[in-house]
Design a protein around this motif. Structure first.
Motif, mmCIF file in Angstrom:
data_model
loop_
_atom_site.group_PDB
_atom_site.id
_atom_site.type_symbol
_atom_site.label_atom_id
_atom_site.label_comp_id
_atom_site.label_asym_id
_atom_site.label_seq_id
_atom_site.Cartn_x
_atom_site.Cartn_y
_atom_site.Cartn_z
ATOM 1 N N GLU A 608 0.839 -1.199 0.000
ATOM 2 C CA GLU A 608 0.000 0.000 0.000
ATOM 3 C C GLU A 608 0.874 1.248 0.000
ATOM 4 O O GLU A 608 1.829 1.331 0.771
ATOM 5 C CB GLU A 608 -0.894 -0.005 1.238
ATOM 6 N N LYS A 616 -4.875 6.299 -0.987
ATOM 7 C CA LYS A 616 -4.055 5.096 -0.845
ATOM 8 C C LYS A 616 -4.227 4.195 -2.054
ATOM 9 O O LYS A 616 -5.302 4.093 -2.615
ATOM 10 C CB LYS A 616 -4.453 4.354 0.437
ATOM 11 N N ILE A 618 -2.838 0.337 -3.831
ATOM 12 C CA ILE A 618 -2.066 -0.899 -3.713
ATOM 13 C C ILE A 618 -1.257 -1.077 -5.003
ATOM 14 O O ILE A 618 -1.827 -1.039 -6.089
ATOM 15 C CB ILE A 618 -2.992 -2.127 -3.535
#
Lengths: 663, 129
Positions: A608, A616, A618
């Motif tokens: 992340e 955020k 990934i």
């Protein structure tokens, strides 16, 4: 700003003979950041090292450049000296002005100029060096030995003797290897089985040794101190824990026409078999290629006669995964196939045999119960011709380029034993050279000619022609008499070259251990590290490394065991800090680095990240296992985004070196 | 001496054989069907040419006893090709006698890509009038 000290070594006259070392020290002393620059006769000596240590303290050095021999030679020496003086050892750089300069140049002026340039490059690199700290990894205190011949057995026994667990993986149903097939052993003529079988039994009885017979290595992962190995236990259709080795099944099995590989196909065995009486483990194995029950579902005789209920036709291959700190390769050798040499008529006549077949014909447990009889008609041969160097010492197209080393001695043994048992038999040995270096070896060969009257003839056999009367006409040259001989022989024995076992090549790939062009495993150093593979944690025992006789194999097996014990005795291993690392912000997750990594050190992880807008996300990024990485740098040149870099050899450092050279 | 070296080089060039690869095993002579007819045997041809000792070979009947069956070439473990050496010595002997029947300028018309050099050399000796 770094404070760099430069130390120019004379290496006696090795460097100073071609390079003006004083001029080098003076020139490099004028480089930026260099605070001291001196020359000395032997920098690696105690006083030379003290010179470096004192300078580090006196000048408060932050970096050291030693202009000397190859870093392979003394990098460690100088790193240790620096560490002793309180400097991080990875702040030391070597400029190789011996192998790469003084040894290869003749002109003093040019060599001096090059030495200065090489020193300048090292200084440029040190400017960008950062202190590195080596990590540690644990050591699993168990060893794996691949191959259960005399090499593997001896290595396993020696490791177990030091108190460490050892597993032996053997692809045949029994351990013992080639030595089980031999009759007598040179030069003392003790019986092979008498000296080998006690060792086999010792392996079976030793609580620290675990034998995986009829098993193969399927996959290897991990690194020194921490290997993970998948072992395939092949289905033998017999429950090893229940079988008592009584052999009743092997007597009752109706399938009698299976070529017996233990006797090299010279007689037959049953479909369920125990290779020989002293097999370890003494457990029956069903040959799935010939078992009527497994092929058609109709038979089941062995199951009916087995009082222990050990037969299990439904058994399948089983994969066991085990962890090891060290791996020993002991995969051994095989004689080459000699069919391709038409002139020796091996494929045309049953009475042309290989030396290993000859061993079986003279072995009490062999197809003729030890009587030397011709395979074709079962009669005693009265004239035997031995041919040496069959397939050895050839061009690559014709055979093996190396000397197989053991043939001269075993041929002398065969010739001698034949004359002893059957004095009415004439024995001829055709040789190119008789090579007998070894303790009591030449004396042994001399005995064959002087005491036993074996005819040694210098020359090679050109042709073997099977005749209608069953004899073999051997046409050969006698170079000393300068004549061509024709001998009507009853039996011809070929001393076939030996080659590494076929399983060695795929195994080397699994272990990332290097091999030579003949598929022999390469040692880390041919003289000084002969039982270690260049791959850390992989050790070599026996003929997998090169042709060897039994005494030599046993010595090497013990040496390999000592190296393994030295490794397993440690609780932790210091890792090399010069490993790759990935800048996760630059990594685009393309996987190219993982594809090129020869050690399997790179994996991809989902991680992340906080983006600039605080959202955020990934992302898939590369992650290097520093314990597995060997610092080869393949990933750094492959990475298209420049995310991969190597500690101690960063792209910036290498470019700085190049710039310094091209300045 | 210089002449001797020159002849050795000439023979090596014509034969294309690598005499320095010989390990003196004698397999060529062991396999030779004309062995008993020869004064100098295949292994001696190789050894003597390597030493530059060509004169004796040129004068010997042995050069004409070789059948060019190539058994020695086929079986040599070191790829030395003794028959090619003998063939070259034979050619040299014929040249020395000025019995080169085929003229050099006749050769190009006989050439094609498939023709081995060895065959041409043999043709020079056998088929010209």
């Amino acid at each position: 700003m770094q404070r760099i000290g430069v130390f120019v070594c004379h290496c006696g006259t090795n460097i100073a003979g071609t390079v003006d070392v004083k001029a080098v020290a003076e020139a490099l002393g004028r480089e930026p950041s260099v605070v001291t620059s001196v020359d000395y006769q032997y920098m690696c000596s105690e006083s030379g090292q003290n010179l470096i240590k004192d300078a580090i303290r006196d000048y408060k050095l932050t970096g050291v450049v030693v202009c000397s021999c190859s870093p392979r030679m003394h990098e460690n020496t100088f790193r240790k000296a620096a560490a002793a003086a309180g400097l991080n050892p990875y702040m030391v750089e070597i400029a190789n002005i011996r192998e790469q300069c003084s040894w290869i140049h003749k002109d003093v002026a040019e060599a001096t100029e090059k030495a200065i340039i090489l020193g300048r490059a090292a200084i440029a690199k040190v400017q960008l060096n950062a202190p590195l700290v080596a990590g540690e990894s644990p050591v699993i205190k168990r060893a794996l030995v691949i191959g259960g011949g005399i090499a593997g057995i001896q290595t396993a026994l020696d490791i177990a003797d030091a108190g460490f667990e050892v597993d032996i993986v053997e692809k045949q149903p029994t351990i013992g290897g080639k030595m089980t097939q031999l009759d007598k052993t040179f030069p003392t003529l003790d019986c092979a089985a008498c000296i080998l079988t006690p060792k086999m039994v010792e392996c079976a009885q030793n609580e620290l040794i675990n034998i995986y017979s009829y098993s193969e290595v399927d996959a290897v992962s991990g690194f020194v101190g921490n290997f993970s190995v998948k072992i395939r236990k092949k289905a033998r259709y017999v429950d090893e824990t229940k079988c008592t080795g009584c052999g009743l099944c092997t007597e009752k099995c109706p399938q009698k026409k299976v070529p017996n590989e233990f006797n090299l196909g010279m007689d037959n065995r049953r479909a369920v078999y125990i290779p020989f009486a002293q097999a370890v483990p003494k457990v029956a194995t069903i040959d799935a290629d010939y078992c009527t029950m497994l092929k058609t579902g109709k038979c089941g005789v062995c199951s009916k006669v087995c009082t222990a209920g050990a037969i299990n036709y439904k058994q399948t291959d089983e994969i066991v995964e085990r962890q090891y700190g060290a791996i020993v390769v002991a995969t051994g050798f095989n004689p080459i196939k000699v069919d391709k040499y038409d002139e020796y008529a091996y494929g045309q006549s049953k009475d042309v045999i290989t030396s290993l077949e000859f061993e079986r014909l003279t072995n009490a447990a062999g197809p003729t119960s030890g009587k030397l009889l011709r395979p074709s008609d079962g009669k005693h041969p009265h004239k035997i011709v031995f041919i040496q160097c069959v397939g050895s010492r050839c061009t690559p197209e014709k055979g093996k380029s190396y000397c197989s080393k053991i043939c001269c001695m075993y041929t002398a043994k065969h010739a001698m034993l034949t004359r002893e048992k059957y004095p009415d038999t004439e024995v001829y040995v055709f040789y190119i050279d008789v090579r007998t270096p070894g303790k009591n070896f030449d004396e042994f060969y001399r005995r064959a000619t002087e005491e036993y009257g074996v005819h040694y003839i210098k020359g090679m056999v050109g042709k073997v022609s099977p005749k209608a009367d069953g004899t073999l006409e051997v046409q050969a040259s006698d170079l000393i008499m300068n004549e061509q001989l024709r001998i009507d022989a009853d039996l011809v024995v070929l001393a076939a070259a030996i080659e590494p076992d076929k399983s060695a090549r795929p195994l080397a790939t699994m272990l990332t251990a290097s091999m030579d062009t003949n598929d022999f495993f390469t040692e880390a150093h041919p003289k000084l590290r002969p039982v270690e593979s260049p791959t850390a944690g992989i050790f070599l025992s026996g003929a997998c490394q090169g042709p060897k006789d039994i005494p030599e194999t046993v010595s090497q097996a013990g040496a390999a065991a000592a190296k393994v014990i030295g490794l397993l005795a440690k609780n932790k291993l210091t890792c090399n800090p010069c490993v790759a690392h990935s800048d996760e912000l630059l990594c685009n997750g393309c996987s190219q680095c993982a594809n090129v990594c020869p050690y399997g050190a790179i994996t991809y992880i989902e991680k992340e990240f906080v983006m600039p807008d605080r959202s955020k996300k990934i992302r898939r990024v590369a992650s290097v296992n520093p314990a597995v990485c060997q610092g080869c740098g393949a990933c750094t040149v492959t990475c298209p985004s420049g995310a991969m870099d190597l500690h101690g050899f960063s792209n910036r450092q290498i470019m700085a070196e190049v710039d310094a050279i091209c300045k | 001496m210089e002449n001797k070296t020159g002849m050795k080089e000439q023979i090596l060039r014509m034969s294309g054989a690598a005499v320095q690869k010989c390990m003196r095993c004698g397999k060529c002579s062991g396999t030779c069907p004309s062995y008993d007819e020869m004064e100098y045997h295949p292994h001696e041809f190789v050894y003597m040419v390597e030493k530059g000792d060509v004169e004796k070979l040129l004068k010997s009947e042995s050069v004409y006893k070789c059948l060019t069956c190539f058994a020695c070439v086929e079986r040599c473990p070191r790829g030395v090709e003794p028959a090619k050496v003998i063939e070259a010595v034979r050619l040299e002997a014929i040249r020395e006698q000025g019995r080169n029947h085929l003229k050099p300028d006749q050769i190009p018309e006989l050439l094609d890509e498939e023709t081995p050099g060895q065959l041409l050399m043999m043709a020079l000796r056998k088929y010209a009038k």
